[in-house]
Design a protein around this motif. Structure first.
Motif, PDB file in Angstrom:
ATOM      1  N   UNK A 143     131.089  61.910  15.751  1.00 26.62           N
ATOM      2  CA  UNK A 143     131.797  62.801  14.829  1.00 26.62           C
ATOM      3  C   UNK A 143     131.173  64.194  14.799  1.00 26.62           C
ATOM      4  N   UNK A 144     129.839  64.238  14.789  1.00 21.46           N
ATOM      5  CA  UNK A 144     129.164  65.542  14.744  1.00 21.46           C
ATOM      6  C   UNK A 144     129.390  66.329  16.027  1.00 21.46           C
ATOM      7  N   UNK A 145     129.350  65.663  17.161  1.00 24.24           N
ATOM      8  CA  UNK A 145     129.602  66.358  18.431  1.00 24.24           C
ATOM      9  C   UNK A 145     131.018  66.920  18.469  1.00 24.24           C
ATOM     10  N   UNK A 146     131.982  66.191  17.925  1.00 22.70           N
ATOM     11  CA  UNK A 146     133.369  66.667  17.926  1.00 22.70           C
ATOM     12  C   UNK A 146     133.541  67.895  17.035  1.00 22.70           C
ATOM     13  N   UNK A 147     132.716  68.015  15.980  1.00 22.02           N
ATOM     14  CA  UNK A 147     132.837  69.140  15.047  1.00 22.02           C
ATOM     15  C   UNK A 147     132.187  70.420  15.554  1.00 22.02           C
ATOM     16  N   UNK A 148     131.595  70.399  16.733  1.00 16.45           N
ATOM     17  CA  UNK A 148     130.943  71.600  17.264  1.00 16.45           C
ATOM     18  C   UNK A 148     131.958  72.652  17.722  1.00 16.45           C
ATOM     19  N   UNK A 149     133.191  72.263  17.872  1.00 19.18           N
ATOM     20  CA  UNK A 149     134.224  73.193  18.318  1.00 19.18           C
ATOM     21  C   UNK A 149     135.574  72.731  17.779  1.00 19.18           C
ATOM     22  N   UNK A 150     136.421  73.630  17.241  1.00 16.57           N
ATOM     23  CA  UNK A 150     137.748  73.224  16.758  1.00 16.57           C
ATOM     24  C   UNK A 150     138.614  72.613  17.856  1.00 16.57           C
ATOM     25  N   UNK A 151     138.538  73.192  19.045  1.00 14.86           N
ATOM     26  CA  UNK A 151     139.326  72.662  20.173  1.00 14.86           C
ATOM     27  C   UNK A 151     138.811  71.271  20.546  1.00 14.86           C
ATOM     28  N   UNK A 152     137.489  71.131  20.581  1.00 13.08           N
ATOM     29  CA  UNK A 152     136.897  69.829  20.932  1.00 13.08           C
ATOM     30  C   UNK A 152     137.257  68.778  19.886  1.00 13.08           C
ATOM     31  N   UNK A 153     137.259  69.152  18.610  1.00 13.29           N
ATOM     32  CA  UNK A 153     137.585  68.202  17.551  1.00 13.29           C
ATOM     33  C   UNK A 153     139.029  67.734  17.653  1.00 13.29           C
ATOM     34  N   UNK A 154     139.952  68.685  17.875  1.00 17.36           N
ATOM     35  CA  UNK A 154     141.367  68.333  17.977  1.00 17.36           C
ATOM     36  C   UNK A 154     141.612  67.436  19.189  1.00 17.36           C
ATOM     37  N   UNK A 155     140.982  67.773  20.295  1.00 19.69           N
ATOM     38  CA  UNK A 155     141.164  66.989  21.520  1.00 19.69           C
ATOM     39  C   UNK A 155     140.554  65.597  21.373  1.00 19.69           C
ATOM     40  N   UNK A 156     139.383  65.523  20.743  1.00 20.22           N
ATOM     41  CA  UNK A 156     138.715  64.224  20.578  1.00 20.22           C
ATOM     42  C   UNK A 156     139.520  63.286  19.687  1.00 20.22           C
ATOM     43  N   UNK A 157     140.045  63.804  18.579  1.00 22.38           N
ATOM     44  CA  UNK A 157     140.854  62.966  17.690  1.00 22.38           C
ATOM     45  C   UNK A 157     142.114  62.476  18.389  1.00 22.38           C
ATOM     46  N   UNK A 158     142.737  63.355  19.173  1.00 24.10           N
ATOM     47  CA  UNK A 158     143.940  62.953  19.913  1.00 24.10           C
ATOM     48  C   UNK A 158     143.593  61.909  20.973  1.00 24.10           C
ATOM     49  N   UNK A 159     142.458  62.119  21.622  1.00 21.52           N
ATOM     50  CA  UNK A 159     141.981  61.187  22.661  1.00 21.52           C
ATOM     51  C   UNK A 159     141.683  59.809  22.063  1.00 21.52           C
ATOM     52  N   UNK A 160     141.082  59.760  20.879  1.00 17.60           N
ATOM     53  CA  UNK A 160     140.784  58.491  20.224  1.00 17.60           C
ATOM     54  C   UNK A 160     142.056  57.756  19.809  1.00 17.60           C
ATOM     55  N   UNK A 161     143.089  58.515  19.389  1.00 20.52           N
ATOM     56  CA  UNK A 161     144.369  57.889  19.066  1.00 20.52           C
ATOM     57  C   UNK A 161     144.986  57.232  20.297  1.00 20.52           C
ATOM     58  N   UNK A 162     144.926  57.937  21.421  1.00 23.06           N
ATOM     59  CA  UNK A 162     145.472  57.384  22.665  1.00 23.06           C
ATOM     60  C   UNK A 162     144.734  56.113  23.074  1.00 23.06           C
ATOM     61  N   UNK A 163     143.395  56.139  22.971  1.00 19.29           N
ATOM     62  CA  UNK A 163     142.620  54.947  23.324  1.00 19.29           C
ATOM     63  C   UNK A 163     142.966  53.768  22.411  1.00 19.29           C
ATOM     64  N   UNK A 164     143.174  54.053  21.127  1.00 17.64           N
ATOM     65  CA  UNK A 164     143.499  52.977  20.195  1.00 17.64           C
ATOM     66  C   UNK A 164     144.848  52.341  20.495  1.00 17.64           C
TER      67      UNK A 164
END
Length: 437
Positions: free
Chosen positions: A324-345
């Motif tokens: 979670x902390x790594x994803x919050x280092x960048x707005x673009x990274x956070x948005x992409x990571x959350x979308x990526x986790x949804x796809x994996x789920x």
């Protein structure tokens, strides 16, 4: 020697007579201390091998000395030492045709003109099923390298003489790096998914060569193939549609997840490279992103919630909190990571409708990077095959495991010069039974 000892050594029922001191120790021709079992084969044949006259009495046949050299047959090792059976063989001369002949040992014990027993031969074949080189097999079986090498050549001749197998219902295909003498850069392998056996190995993976091979089967035979499991290779896609009219293509689920992972990894590296890696707070963020990149790419639900001390964060923190902390280092990274986790789920739950609806929504998103959206849009071209992969149990794990064994075999043998020998060993390693060749 009593019968039980002969049975233990595997030399019973051979009509061999042994003297009282039948076991001696001396060095063999490879300068190894060996155990020598001395005996004599004195029983004469029942008939003349030349003229066929039955030998009933001394009017038909008479003794004619022994063979000039003793016959030496290597047996399986005993007490971790090479063991030999050394025989003095009596000869007989036919009074009708004057042909001198000697009796032979049965083929179930030793083959004609062979210096090793059938049991030792089968042991060599068993060891050749493992991904190891011929010198190692020779060391294990306490025999010579040339004997093992000639046995491997016999396997190659045997494999080449096999009839072509019928096409299976589920065919799994892939490629692997073979030898330099292959026509193509990569070799092609096809396996029967249901039986786990190799169907065929070709030295060229190019489409026209594959079509030429599979078109050798009748149209009715090719129509029996219902599913073809493969990666996202476009050349294989077009070949399968031409070669197997009624087959459905199943994309391997590992390659789908790998495609998603590579799409997110590209964004993570781009955002990481924007940070100042030399000093300040950004340097810490850069080191953390570089050090814990695996955690950001894993499924969040699979990460541990147990806290541990990490010097790079200077506190106790769990793997989930790190992601979670790594994803919050960048707005673009956070948005992409959350979308990526949804796809994996959705993919893990095998919910194809939500999975592809989310990919379609990403095409109009203003927050996701364009190159990430392009990567996801590629999956829409394979939608039918991916939906099928989420509904059937077939995957390419069997082929990938075989490819790993091929790599181990090539590494242990320091490479192969001829692809025929390599392919024969691959066939033999995957054979379900062991038999003499």
């Amino acid at each position: 020697m009593d019968y039980n000892t002969q049975k233990l050594l595997g030399i019973q029922d051979l009509d061999i007579t042994f003297k009282e001191d039948w076991l001696i120790y001396r060095k063999d021709r490879r300068n190894r201390m060996a155990q020598i079992i001395e005996g004599s084969l004195e029983k004469r044949p029942s008939h003349c091998p030349s003229c066929g006259v039955a030998w009933e009495s001394t009017k038909d046949v008479y003794a004619h000395g022994t063979t000039p050299k003793k016959r030496v047959i290597q047996l399986t090792e005993i007490n971790n030492q090479p063991t030999y059976l050394e025989l003095t063989i009596r000869r007989s001369k036919c009074r009708h045709c004057s042909v001198v002949s000697a009796n032979h040992l049965p083929n179930y014990f030793v083959k004609r003109r062979k210096s090793i027993s059938v049991k030792l031969h089968l042991k060599i074949l068993m060891e050749l099923k493992n991904p190891t080189n011929c010198k190692k097999v020779a060391s294990i079986c306490k025999t010579g390298y040339q004997i093992v090498y000639q046995t491997s050549l016999q396997i190659a001749h045997y494999i080449n003489d096999l009839d072509s197998r019928p096409l299976p219902r589920v065919l799994a295909i892939d490629e692997f790096k073979a030898t330099r003498d292959c026509e193509g850069a990569m070799a092609f392998i096809a396996m029967n998914w249901e039986s786990g056996q190799i169907h065929t190995i070709l030295e060229d993976r190019r489409s026209h060569k594959l079509l030429e091979f599979f078109n050798g089967y009748s149209y009715e035979e090719r129509c029996k193939v219902e599913f073809v499991v493969m990666d996202m290779n476009a050349a294989y896609d077009s070949m399968v549609k031409k070669a197997f009219p009624k087959a459905q293509i199943v994309i391997d689920r590992f390659h789908i997840v790998q495609h998603l992972t590579n799409a997110f990894k590209m964004i993570r590296i781009q955002e990481m490279n924007k940070l100042n890696r030399h000093s300040g707070e950004e340097a810490k963020k850069y080191r953390r992103l570089k050090r814990f990149w695996r955690l950001s790419q894993k499924d969040y639900s699979c990460l541990s919630s147990e806290s541990k001390y990490y010097p790079l964060f200077d506190r106790y923190i769990s793997a989930q909190d790190i992601a979670l902390e790594l994803a919050n280092y960048s707005p673009v990274l956070k948005e992409t990571w959350e979308f990526y986790q949804l796809l994996l789920g959705y993919f893990k739950d095998r919910n194809a409708d939500y999975f592809f609806d989310l990919i379609r929504e990403s095409r109009s998103s203003e927050f996701l990077p364009q190159n990430f959206r392009n990567k996801l849009a590629f999956l829409l071209k394979k939608e039918e095959s991916i939906r099928l992969a989420l509904s059937v149990p077939y995957n390419n794990g069997l082929v990938e495991g075989t490819n790993n064994k091929i790599k181990l075999l090539k590494r242990s043998a320091f490479g192969y010069r001829k692809h025929e020998h390599l392919f024969a060993r691959i066939y033999w390693m995957q054979a379900d039974t062991v038999y003499s060749v």
